[in-house]
Design an enzyme around this catalytic site. Structure first.
Site, PDB file in Angstrom:
ATOM      1  N   SER A   6       0.716  -1.222   0.043  1.00 40.98           N
ATOM      2  CA  SER A   6       0.051  -0.039   0.150  1.00 40.98           C
ATOM      3  C   SER A   6       1.019   1.282   0.058  1.00 40.98           C
ATOM      4  O   SER A   6       1.726   1.383   0.830  1.00 40.98           O
ATOM      5  CB  SER A   6      -0.868  -0.195   1.190  1.00 40.98           C
ATOM      6  OG  SER A   6      -1.549   1.328   1.294  1.00 40.98           O
ATOM      7  N   HIS A  31      -0.778  -1.245  -4.333  1.00 41.25           N
ATOM      8  CA  HIS A  31      -2.254  -1.046  -3.886  1.00 41.25           C
ATOM      9  C   HIS A  31      -2.152   0.626  -3.515  1.00 41.25           C
ATOM     10  O   HIS A  31      -1.457   1.168  -2.908  1.00 41.25           O
ATOM     11  CB  HIS A  31      -2.304  -1.633  -2.406  1.00 41.25           C
ATOM     12  CG  HIS A  31      -3.600  -1.618  -1.734  1.00 41.25           C
ATOM     13  ND1 HIS A  31      -4.854  -2.361  -2.401  1.00 41.25           N
ATOM     14  CD2 HIS A  31      -4.152  -0.763  -1.048  1.00 41.25           C
ATOM     15  CE1 HIS A  31      -5.845  -1.906  -1.454  1.00 41.25           C
ATOM     16  NE2 HIS A  31      -5.549  -1.190  -0.854  1.00 41.25           N
ATOM     17  N   ASP A  33      -4.657   3.506  -2.226  1.00 38.97           N
ATOM     18  CA  ASP A  33      -5.695   3.912  -1.205  1.00 38.97           C
ATOM     19  C   ASP A  33      -6.196   5.489  -1.504  1.00 38.97           C
ATOM     20  O   ASP A  33      -5.457   6.386  -1.180  1.00 38.97           O
ATOM     21  CB  ASP A  33      -5.242   3.860   0.222  1.00 38.97           C
ATOM     22  CG  ASP A  33      -5.309   2.396   0.546  1.00 38.97           C
ATOM     23  OD1 ASP A  33      -6.076   1.614   0.432  1.00 38.97           O
ATOM     24  OD2 ASP A  33      -3.977   2.040   1.094  1.00 38.97           O
ATOM     25  N   MET A  35      -9.038   8.049  -0.404  1.00 40.17           N
ATOM     26  CA  MET A  35      -9.871   8.494   0.801  1.00 40.17           C
ATOM     27  C   MET A  35     -10.555   9.965   0.527  1.00 40.17           C
ATOM     28  O   MET A  35      -9.602  10.722   0.200  1.00 40.17           O
ATOM     29  CB  MET A  35      -9.162   8.650   1.936  1.00 40.17           C
ATOM     30  CG  MET A  35      -8.549   7.135   2.339  1.00 40.17           C
ATOM     31  SD  MET A  35      -7.541   7.132   3.876  1.00 40.17           S
ATOM     32  CE  MET A  35      -6.763   5.522   3.874  1.00 40.17           C
ATOM     33  N   HIS A  64      -7.826   1.184  -4.513  1.00 38.08           N
ATOM     34  CA  HIS A  64      -8.959   1.026  -3.328  1.00 38.08           C
ATOM     35  C   HIS A  64      -9.685   2.284  -3.075  1.00 38.08           C
ATOM     36  O   HIS A  64      -9.075   3.091  -2.551  1.00 38.08           O
ATOM     37  CB  HIS A  64      -8.326   0.362  -2.121  1.00 38.08           C
ATOM     38  CG  HIS A  64      -9.263   0.147  -0.983  1.00 38.08           C
ATOM     39  ND1 HIS A  64      -8.668  -0.170   0.229  1.00 38.08           N
ATOM     40  CD2 HIS A  64     -10.498   0.104  -0.563  1.00 38.08           C
ATOM     41  CE1 HIS A  64      -9.739  -0.239   1.098  1.00 38.08           C
ATOM     42  NE2 HIS A  64     -10.819  -0.200   0.216  1.00 38.08           N
ATOM     43  N   MET A  66     -12.141   4.555  -1.037  1.00 39.05           N
ATOM     44  CA  MET A  66     -12.729   4.544   0.141  1.00 39.05           C
ATOM     45  C   MET A  66     -13.537   5.819  -0.175  1.00 39.05           C
ATOM     46  O   MET A  66     -13.110   6.763   0.679  1.00 39.05           O
ATOM     47  CB  MET A  66     -11.683   4.498   1.212  1.00 39.05           C
ATOM     48  CG  MET A  66     -11.481   3.237   1.719  1.00 39.05           C
ATOM     49  SD  MET A  66      -9.825   3.082   2.470  1.00 39.05           S
ATOM     50  CE  MET A  66      -8.499   3.338   1.221  1.00 39.05           C
ATOM     51  N   MET A 135     -11.627  -6.095   4.283  1.00 40.88           N
ATOM     52  CA  MET A 135     -10.946  -5.226   5.330  1.00 40.88           C
ATOM     53  C   MET A 135     -10.543  -5.870   6.694  1.00 40.88           C
ATOM     54  O   MET A 135     -11.694  -6.425   7.339  1.00 40.88           O
ATOM     55  CB  MET A 135     -11.672  -3.852   5.392  1.00 40.88           C
ATOM     56  CG  MET A 135     -11.713  -3.057   4.341  1.00 40.88           C
ATOM     57  SD  MET A 135     -10.329  -2.503   3.423  1.00 40.88           S
ATOM     58  CE  MET A 135      -9.245  -1.918   4.910  1.00 40.88           C
ATOM     59  N   ASP A 173      -6.780  -6.800   3.469  1.00 39.72           N
ATOM     60  CA  ASP A 173      -6.208  -5.302   3.702  1.00 39.72           C
ATOM     61  C   ASP A 173      -6.162  -4.842   4.949  1.00 39.72           C
ATOM     62  O   ASP A 173      -7.404  -4.735   5.600  1.00 39.72           O
ATOM     63  CB  ASP A 173      -6.883  -4.521   2.672  1.00 39.72           C
ATOM     64  CG  ASP A 173      -6.211  -2.957   2.616  1.00 39.72           C
ATOM     65  OD1 ASP A 173      -5.214  -2.766   3.089  1.00 39.72           O
ATOM     66  OD2 ASP A 173      -6.765  -2.104   1.874  1.00 39.72           O
TER      67      ASP A 173
HETATM   68  C1  DX5 Z   1      -6.689   1.375   5.074  1.00 39.10           C
HETATM   69  C2  DX5 Z   1      -6.030   0.911   3.816  1.00 39.10           C
HETATM   70  C3  DX5 Z   1      -4.837   0.153   3.748  1.00 39.10           C
HETATM   71  C4  DX5 Z   1      -3.588   0.590   4.666  1.00 39.10           C
HETATM   72  C5  DX5 Z   1      -3.107  -0.645   5.153  1.00 39.10           C
HETATM   73  O1  DX5 Z   1      -7.956   2.228   5.023  1.00 39.10           O
HETATM   74  O2  DX5 Z   1      -7.183   0.658   3.011  1.00 39.10           O
HETATM   75  O3  DX5 Z   1      -4.601  -0.457   2.497  1.00 39.10           O
HETATM   76  O4  DX5 Z   1      -2.926   1.314   3.883  1.00 39.10           O
HETATM   77  O5  DX5 Z   1      -2.080  -0.320   6.046  1.00 39.10           O
HETATM   78  P1  DX5 Z   1      -1.567  -1.287   6.940  1.00 39.10           P
HETATM   79  O6  DX5 Z   1      -1.011  -2.562   6.226  1.00 39.10           O
HETATM   80  O7  DX5 Z   1      -0.390  -0.273   7.672  1.00 39.10           O
HETATM   81  O8  DX5 Z   1      -2.567  -1.757   7.898  1.00 39.10           O
HETATM   82 ZN    ZN Z   2      -6.531  -0.177   0.871  1.00 38.84          ZN
END
Ligand code: DX5
Ligand code: ZN
Length: 214
Positions: A6, A31, A33, A35, A64, A66, A135, A173
C-alpha cells in the site's frame, strides 16, 4: 501469495524512489488507497497522483476507493492507468450496475467489505466479481491492528466462492505483516495488502519477498 504494497505508507516526498524499490521487489501489484474524508475519516491522494504513480511502474495498480459514489469515477480511474478498481459494497447503491460498468471500462472489478459487513451481502453478485477485498481493519488509516474475526469471514467467503463456482480472488487489507501472512496464505487468501509492515521495515524488499513466497 500476491503482495500488493500500500503506497499510503510510502514517503510522498520520494515517491519515485519507493516505486523503484517496489519495481525491483517481488510485489506483483501496487495498492493505491483513495480516501475522501466522507466515506472514511481521512483524506489521502487522488487521480493526478495515481496517474503519476502509473507512469513509474509496469505493475498493475490495485486502486482501493474509500469514497462515496465511486461509480462517478470509473472512467477517471481507468484513465489513470488502474488495472483493478475496488469499490466498497457500503458505498454502492447499485452494486451490480457498478461492477458491470467497471468491467465494461476494461478493468477488473473488486468489491470491498468493511469489517462489520457480512459476506452474505455478496451472495447475488459473487459470480460477477473478479475479487473480494475483506478489510481487516476499519478503513481510513495505515498502521492499525488486524481484526481476528477476519479469519471467520475468509472461511465464509471461501465457502460462498466454492459453492457458487465464482472465480473471485480473496484479498485482505489492514494490519497484515510477516507474522500473520502465513496463516492468511494457509486459509486461502490470494492477495495481501501491506502498508506499514513494508514501508516501516528496515528492508522492505525482504518483507515483500517473505510474504510473496508463501
Ligand atoms: C486502510 C487502507 C490500507 C492501509 C493498510 O484504510 O485501505 O490499504 O494502507 O495499511 P497497513 O498495512 O499499515 O494496515
Ligand atoms: Zn487499501
Amino acid at each position: 501469495m500476491i503482495v500488493s504494497p500500500s503506497l499510503l505508507s510510502a514517503d510522498f516526498g520520494h515517491l519515485a524512489d519507493d516505486i523503484a524499490m517496489l519495481n525491483r521487489s517481488a510485489a506483483q501489484w501496487l495498492h493505491c488507497d483513495v480516501m475522501d474524508g466522507t466515506f472514511v475519516p481521512n483524506i489521502s491522494f487522488g487521480f493526478p497522483v495515481i496517474k503519476a504513480m502509473s507512469k513509474l511502474t509496469d505493475k498493475p495498480l490495485d486502486v482501493h476507493l474509500m469514497i462515496v459514489q465511486p461509480e462517478k469515477y470509473i472512467s477517471a480511474v481507468r484513465d489513470c492507468g488502474a488495472a483493478i478498481m475496488n469499490v466498497h459494497q457500503e458505498a454502492c447503491l447499485h452494486l451490480d450496475r457498478t461492477v458491470h460498468a467497471i468491467r465494461q471500462a476494461g478493468m477488473k472489478a473488486a468489491v470491498t467489505l468493511n469489517p462489520s459487513t457480512p459476506v452474505s451481502t455478496l451472495e447475488d453478485i459473487i459470480t460477477e466479481v473478479d475479487m473480494v477485498l475483506l478489510m481487516s481493519v476499519n478503513p481510513g488509516f495505515g498502521g492499525q491492528s488486524f481484526i481476528e474475526n477476519t479469519y471467520a469471514k475468509i472461511a465464509r467467503l471461501r465457502k460462498l466462492i466454492a459453492e457458487s463456482g465464482s472465480k473471485a480472488l480473496i484479498e485482505v487489507d489492514g494490519g497484515v505483516n510477516p507474522a500473520n501472512a502465513p496463516k492468511l496464505a494457509a486459509v486461502g487468501v490470494d492477495v495481501v495488502v501491506a502498508g506499514s509492515a513494508v514501508f516501516g521495515a528496515p528492508n522492505p524488499e525482504e518483507v515483500i519477498a517473505q510474504m510473496a513466497a508463501l
